[in-house]
Design an enzyme around this catalytic site. Structure first.
Site, PDB file in Angstrom:
ATOM      1  N   LEU A 282      -6.341  -0.797  -4.213  1.00 47.40           N
ATOM      2  CA  LEU A 282      -7.588  -0.069  -3.900  1.00 47.40           C
ATOM      3  C   LEU A 282      -7.895  -0.063  -2.402  1.00 47.40           C
ATOM      4  CD1 LEU A 282      -9.836  -1.328  -6.883  1.00 47.40           C
ATOM      5  CD2 LEU A 282      -8.326   0.664  -6.805  1.00 47.40           C
TER       6      LEU A 282
ATOM      7  N   SER B 255       9.218  11.184   3.955  1.00 48.06           N
ATOM      8  CA  SER B 255       8.457  12.224   4.638  1.00 48.06           C
ATOM      9  C   SER B 255       9.361  13.070   5.522  1.00 48.06           C
ATOM     10  CB  SER B 255       7.397  11.540   5.500  1.00 48.06           C
ATOM     11  OG  SER B 255       6.812  12.459   6.378  1.00 48.06           O
TER      12      SER B 255
ATOM     13  N   TYR C 196       4.462   4.377  11.752  1.00 51.25           N
ATOM     14  CA  TYR C 196       4.402   4.892  10.374  1.00 51.25           C
ATOM     15  C   TYR C 196       5.688   5.657  10.045  1.00 51.25           C
ATOM     16  CZ  TYR C 196       3.584   8.070   6.529  1.00 51.25           C
ATOM     17  OH  TYR C 196       3.741   8.780   5.363  1.00 51.25           O
TER      18      TYR C 196
ATOM     19  N   LYS D  36       9.213   4.952   7.260  1.00 51.53           N
ATOM     20  CA  LYS D  36       9.878   5.826   6.287  1.00 51.53           C
ATOM     21  C   LYS D  36      11.392   5.848   6.554  1.00 51.53           C
ATOM     22  CE  LYS D  36       6.213   6.754   4.064  1.00 51.53           C
ATOM     23  NZ  LYS D  36       6.011   6.068   2.770  1.00 51.53           N
TER      24      LYS D  36
HETATM   25  N1  LIG Z   1      -0.173  12.590   2.074  1.00 50.94           N
HETATM   26  C1  LIG Z   1       0.793  12.952   2.912  1.00 50.94           C
HETATM   27  O1  LIG Z   1       0.600  13.841   3.747  1.00 50.94           O
HETATM   28  C2  LIG Z   1       2.155  12.299   2.852  1.00 50.94           C
HETATM   29  C3  LIG Z   1       3.265  12.917   3.474  1.00 50.94           C
HETATM   30  C4  LIG Z   1       4.510  12.309   3.405  1.00 50.94           C
HETATM   31  C5  LIG Z   1       4.650  11.092   2.752  1.00 50.94           C
HETATM   32  N2  LIG Z   1       3.568  10.500   2.169  1.00 50.94           N
HETATM   33  C6  LIG Z   1       3.740   9.207   1.499  1.00 50.94           C
HETATM   34  O2  LIG Z   1       3.394   9.354   0.127  1.00 50.94           O
HETATM   35  C7  LIG Z   1       2.836   8.140  -0.372  1.00 50.94           C
HETATM   36  C8  LIG Z   1       1.504   8.423  -1.012  1.00 50.94           C
HETATM   37  O3  LIG Z   1       0.651   9.061  -0.069  1.00 50.94           O
HETATM   38  P1  LIG Z   1      -0.853   9.461  -0.426  1.00 50.94           P
HETATM   39  O4  LIG Z   1      -1.199  10.600   0.456  1.00 50.94           O
HETATM   40  O5  LIG Z   1      -1.013   9.586  -1.888  1.00 50.94           O
HETATM   41  O6  LIG Z   1      -1.603   8.169   0.117  1.00 50.94           O
HETATM   42  P2  LIG Z   1      -2.844   7.372  -0.494  1.00 50.94           P
HETATM   43  O7  LIG Z   1      -3.342   6.465   0.567  1.00 50.94           O
HETATM   44  O8  LIG Z   1      -3.824   8.325  -1.101  1.00 50.94           O
HETATM   45  O9  LIG Z   1      -2.170   6.524  -1.663  1.00 50.94           O
HETATM   46  C9  LIG Z   1      -1.535   5.307  -1.453  1.00 50.94           C
HETATM   47  C10 LIG Z   1      -2.091   4.312  -2.454  1.00 50.94           C
HETATM   48  O10 LIG Z   1      -1.412   3.074  -2.280  1.00 50.94           O
HETATM   49  C11 LIG Z   1      -2.356   2.020  -2.332  1.00 50.94           C
HETATM   50  N3  LIG Z   1      -1.781   0.900  -1.565  1.00 50.94           N
HETATM   51  C12 LIG Z   1      -1.543   0.841  -0.231  1.00 50.94           C
HETATM   52  N4  LIG Z   1      -1.031  -0.363   0.109  1.00 50.94           N
HETATM   53  C13 LIG Z   1      -0.929  -1.085  -1.050  1.00 50.94           C
HETATM   54  C14 LIG Z   1      -0.481  -2.403  -1.354  1.00 50.94           C
HETATM   55  N5  LIG Z   1      -0.068  -3.241  -0.420  1.00 50.94           N
HETATM   56  N6  LIG Z   1      -0.519  -2.798  -2.651  1.00 50.94           N
HETATM   57  C15 LIG Z   1      -0.958  -1.967  -3.633  1.00 50.94           C
HETATM   58  N7  LIG Z   1      -1.413  -0.712  -3.389  1.00 50.94           N
HETATM   59  C16 LIG Z   1      -1.401  -0.283  -2.106  1.00 50.94           C
HETATM   60  C17 LIG Z   1      -3.640   2.599  -1.751  1.00 50.94           C
HETATM   61  O11 LIG Z   1      -4.805   1.930  -2.205  1.00 50.94           O
HETATM   62  C18 LIG Z   1      -3.582   4.042  -2.276  1.00 50.94           C
HETATM   63  O12 LIG Z   1      -4.230   4.162  -3.528  1.00 50.94           O
HETATM   64  C19 LIG Z   1       2.768   7.188   0.825  1.00 50.94           C
HETATM   65  O13 LIG Z   1       3.923   6.379   0.798  1.00 50.94           O
HETATM   66  C20 LIG Z   1       2.807   8.122   2.011  1.00 50.94           C
HETATM   67  O14 LIG Z   1       3.325   7.499   3.150  1.00 50.94           O
HETATM   68  C21 LIG Z   1       2.336  11.089   2.185  1.00 50.94           C
END
Ligand SMILES: NC(=O)c1ccc[n+]([C@@H]2O[C@H](COP(=O)([O-])OP(=O)(O)OC[C@H]3O[C@@H](n4cnc5c(N)ncnc54)[C@H](O)[C@@H]3O)[C@@H](O)[C@H]2O)c1
Length: 339
Positions: free
Chosen positions: A34, A126, A151, A155
């Site tokens: 969370l 990503s 960041y 990846k």
């Molecule tokens: N949204 C984008 O633009 C994008 C683009 C490329 C890659 N990504 C990757 O996709 C994945 C999801 O992205 P998102 O946009 O849904 O992000 P988000 O922050 O909405 O979701 C990530 C979730 O992981 C949880 N979390 C983080 N660290 C944690 C830990 N140590 N233990 C347990 N839970 C943990 C957070 O509470 C959150 O609910 C990530 O790895 C992100 O780097 C996202």
């Protein structure tokens, strides 16, 4: 009914993927701490699918906690690993926090998967791994460029860790999915993107400006070598993206993978400029957006969009939803959240 672990399953992309997994009949266990989401997301998922996933509140940095989790759920068939910190700017200020959360947690999970007789693993990567690619559209063979931020580096390193582990672990099958720019929300507006604080991404910034939470949108630079001078990205609807995870998982579970470590680009194949996104929003919402052109932002690349052939042909997956669909759903979600 195969049981699948979704880490970060209450986050933006994770929650939409949980919905698609449940729609396909999988039993989902979510781990989330969370740190960037809320437990209320569970209600949104339940409202859409009629099923509440199992939820384990756990910080994946807790190695003993991860071990205990895998001991409890010894019948997992696959893991989709979304959990990570994702704020590029913050990662520059706090690199160790990012290396610990994005790399440490990955290592703990892979160590557990190595112990299983068979494991399928999907990793959130990503398009940032390509930096400013020399050729567009970007294929999976484009060279990985030096990361612009800690960041982005997590990846790249994450992919290398998985690749190296797969090389010596035949029981482990993995796919790294390189997302372009995920946007939009579920059409029901029961789940969507909920950034904490000032949004880092364009679309939530647009919808928050339109609803009156932000005064105006800053468009960083209109003097790039693109048709309208603003940066170009490949905006992919989060529901299309979520469905790709199910397809990728099924590829591994059905042993249809060509090697035990594969990478796929996930995008639409079409680039849209910042001003085109603004126009799409104005068209579908009927709102006039207050925006201003300001100077370029450091670290922004000019243009990136995916070559989708490998994902289309190998995965058998294609995007179905448009930028207009994404903007419509993002606006509906914003109105519901602030309503
Ligand atoms: N949204 C984008 O633009 C994008 C683009 C490329 C890659 N990504 C990757 O996709 C994945 C999801 O992205 P998102 O946009 O849904 O992000 P988000 O922050 O909405 O979701 C990530 C979730 O992981 C949880 N979390 C983080 N660290 C944690 C830990 N140590 N233990 C347990 N839970 C943990 C957070 O509470 C959150 O609910 C990530 O790895 C992100 O780097 C996202």
């Amino acid at each position: 009914m195969d049981k699948i672990l979704v880490t970060g399953g209450l986050g933006f992309i994770g929650s939409h993927t949980v919905v698609e997994l449940q729609n396909e009949g999988y039993e989902v266990v979510i781990i989330d701490d969370l740190s960037n989401s809320s437990e209320n997301v569970l209600q949104g998922i339940t409202a859409i699918t009629g099923k509440t996933p199992i939820f384990e509140k756990l910080d994946l940095k807790d190695k003993a906690g991860v071990e205990a989790f895998f001991a409890k759920y010894s019948d997992l068939k696959g893991v989709i690993h979304f959990a990570a910190s994702k704020a590029v700017g913050e990662s520059v200020q706090e690199p160790l926090l990012y290396y610990e959360n994005n790399i440490g947690t990955l290592v703990y999970i892979l160590k557990e998967l190595k112990k299983l007789p068979e494991a399928s693993f999907i990793f959130s990567s990503s398009c940032t791994v390509y930096g400013q690619a020399d050729e567009l559209p970007i294929t999976e063979n484009a060279p990985v460029k030096q990361a612009e931020s800690p960041y982005g580096n997590t990846k790249q390193i994450g992919e290398e860790i998985i690749r190296d582990t797969c090389k010596v672990t035949p029981s482990l099958k993995a796919i790294a999915l390189r997302y372009f720019n995920p946007v939009g929300a579920h059409e029901s507006a029961n789940i969507g993107e909920l950034p904490i604080g000032v949004p880092q991404n364009l679309v939530p910034f647009i919808t928050q400006t339109a609803i009156g939470l932000r005064e105006k949108l800053s468009v960083f630079g209109d003097d790039y070598p693109t048709p309208d001078g603003t940066c170009i990205r490949d905006y992919i609807h989060v529901v299309d993206l979520a469905k790709a995870h199910v397809v990728a998982l099924q590829r591994l579970l059905g042993n249809k993978n060509k090697s035990n470590y594969e990478t796929f680009n996930l995008g639409t194949g079409k680039g849209s400029s910042v001003l085109e996104v603004v126009k799409a929003f104005e068209k579908v919402s009927g709102e006039k957006l207050n925006y201003q052109i300001v100077g370029r932002r450091e670290g922004d690349i000019i243009s990136a969009y995916a070559d989708t052939q490998k994902a289309n042909n190998e995965l058998g997956w294609k995007t179905k939803l448009s930028l207009d669909d994404a903007m419509r759903s993002a606006w509906k979600w914003e109105q519901k959240v602030r309503g």
